[in-house]
Motif scaffolding. Structure first.
Motif, mmCIF file in Angstrom:
data_model
loop_
_atom_site.group_PDB
_atom_site.id
_atom_site.type_symbol
_atom_site.label_atom_id
_atom_site.label_comp_id
_atom_site.label_asym_id
_atom_site.label_seq_id
_atom_site.Cartn_x
_atom_site.Cartn_y
_atom_site.Cartn_z
ATOM 1 N N UNK A 231 0.842 -1.215 0.000
ATOM 2 C CA UNK A 231 0.000 0.000 0.000
ATOM 3 C C UNK A 231 0.868 1.253 0.000
ATOM 4 N N UNK A 232 1.890 1.268 0.840
ATOM 5 C CA UNK A 232 2.787 2.417 0.892
ATOM 6 C C UNK A 232 3.512 2.630 -0.425
ATOM 7 N N UNK A 233 3.883 1.537 -1.084
ATOM 8 C CA UNK A 233 4.575 1.643 -2.379
ATOM 9 C C UNK A 233 3.671 2.302 -3.410
ATOM 10 N N UNK A 234 2.405 1.888 -3.463
ATOM 11 C CA UNK A 234 1.486 2.483 -4.445
ATOM 12 C C UNK A 234 1.297 3.973 -4.182
ATOM 13 N N UNK A 235 1.169 4.354 -2.924
ATOM 14 C CA UNK A 235 0.988 5.775 -2.593
ATOM 15 C C UNK A 235 2.226 6.575 -2.989
ATOM 16 N N UNK A 236 3.399 6.081 -2.642
ATOM 17 C CA UNK A 236 4.641 6.798 -2.958
ATOM 18 C C UNK A 236 4.855 6.923 -4.466
ATOM 19 N N UNK A 237 4.642 5.830 -5.187
ATOM 20 C CA UNK A 237 4.831 5.864 -6.640
ATOM 21 C C UNK A 237 3.896 6.879 -7.266
ATOM 22 N N UNK A 238 2.639 6.846 -6.875
ATOM 23 C CA UNK A 238 1.662 7.774 -7.451
ATOM 24 C C UNK A 238 1.994 9.217 -7.085
ATOM 25 N N UNK A 239 2.309 9.468 -5.822
ATOM 26 C CA UNK A 239 2.551 10.838 -5.363
ATOM 27 C C UNK A 239 3.826 11.421 -5.969
ATOM 28 N N UNK A 240 4.921 10.658 -5.954
ATOM 29 C CA UNK A 240 6.195 11.194 -6.428
ATOM 30 C C UNK A 240 6.154 11.515 -7.922
ATOM 31 N N UNK A 241 5.504 10.665 -8.685
ATOM 32 C CA UNK A 241 5.424 10.917 -10.128
ATOM 33 C C UNK A 241 4.602 12.167 -10.410
#
Length: 317
Positions: A17-27
């Motif tokens: 879950x944290x990976x999906x949030x970080x990937x989406x937010x950083x991009x």
């Protein structure tokens, strides 16, 4: 054992879950408009708005995230902004190509690193230990892309013995187990294997030296066990650590080979990421990073479980 496996799998869920949030937010926090790659500066505002609606860029970010995760769960990674093609087949092909490089580099680096590290640990403090340590430090310190360029200059330009670019003859983007494709594999694999070799050599050297200093080794020698037999016990105690390092290095190579793949024009995930970054292709960039991150998480889980099989004492953690 079953309880340990279930516990480790449950630990992975919040990480995913944290990976999906970080990937989406950083991009999305990166500057620039993703539609610049396909829309000319003088395009009508109606056309721009229509494209934004088509790709979902007109929605609030939380809504975009929810739609994106929902599509990913169904296996739909979206459509590339730059090419208009489905993303999943592109990533699937790129992952396979990168795996060919990463597995080859990991096996070569692990073999050389394990041999050098084992020898250095067995002869701790000797000139052999110092030479191996110097080789390992040099391997860790050399930049991938610089070494790749040097190898191209030496073996492709000066000696003309190995090809410098692509996966196969004629710019082939597919893989086949023949001599020509293997020749194209040599330089990028050697380039990528140097850093894992140095890391594994240093890790194995420290682990072997530590095991050899333990009391049970002295007991084995006192019972008359010869050096080959003693080293078999050492290998058994070092195997879990070596496996963990090897798994991590494979994960790092999958996501960290972008410069090497660019130097050798190898059509893997690194080459795909580089292309997506320069074209500001957000769907392709998001999906590629997500697949690599999830692969890394899954690889760590597999390594953790394999370590427990090799060393049941780790189950207590």
């Amino acid at each position: 054992m079953l309880n340990y496996v279930v516990r480790r799998v449950l630990y992975v869920l919040p990480i995913v879950f944290g990976v999906t949030v970080l990937v989406f937010a950083l991009v999305h926090l990166a500057p620039g408009d993703p539609l610049n790659a396909v829309v000319s500066p003088d395009a009508p505002a109606e056309a721009v708005e229509r494209l934004k609606a088509q790709y979902g860029f007109d929605r609030p970010l939380p809504v975009q995230y929810a739609y994106w995760v929902g599509n990913v769960l169904t296996g739909d990674l979206g459509v590339s902004v730059a090419t208009g093609r489905p993303i999943a087949p592109q990533i699937g092909t790129a992952v396979v190509n990168t795996l060919i490089l990463a597995v080859g580099a990991t096996l070569l680096g692990f073999t050389l690193g394990a041999v050098l590290g084992g020898i250095a640990g067995a002869f701790q403090g000797s000139w052999i230990d110092k030479v191996v340590t110097a080789i390992a430090v040099t391997g860790v310190s050399v930049p991938h892309y610089w070494l790749g360029i040097v190898l191209v200059i030496i073996f492709a330009v000066e000696l003309n013995t190995l090809p410098a670019m692509g996966m196969g003859p004629g710019g082939s983007s597919g893989w086949a187990w023949d001599v020509e494709h293997l020749r194209h594999l040599v330089l990028p694999v050697v380039t990528l294997s140097v850093i894992p070799m140095g890391i594994i050599a240093r890790t194995i050297r420290a682990a072997v030296a530590e095991v050899l200093s333990q009391e049970f080794i002295q007991g084995l020698r006192a019972r008359g066990l010869r050096t080959p037999g003693v080293m078999m016990h050492v290998v058994g105690n070092v195997a879990a650590t070596a496996l963990a390092v090897m798994g991590l290095q494979l994960g790092y190579l999958l996501g960290g080979s972008i410069l090497v793949e660019t130097v050798f024009a190898w059509p893997g995930t690194g080459f795909l990421l580089n292309d997506a970054i320069f074209k500001r292709d957000i769907p392709l960039l998001q999906s590629t990073i997500l697949v690599l991150a999830l692969f890394f998480v899954a690889l760590n889980l597999v390594v953790d479980l394999a370590q427990v099989l090799l060393d049941p004492r780790m189950r207590r953690g």
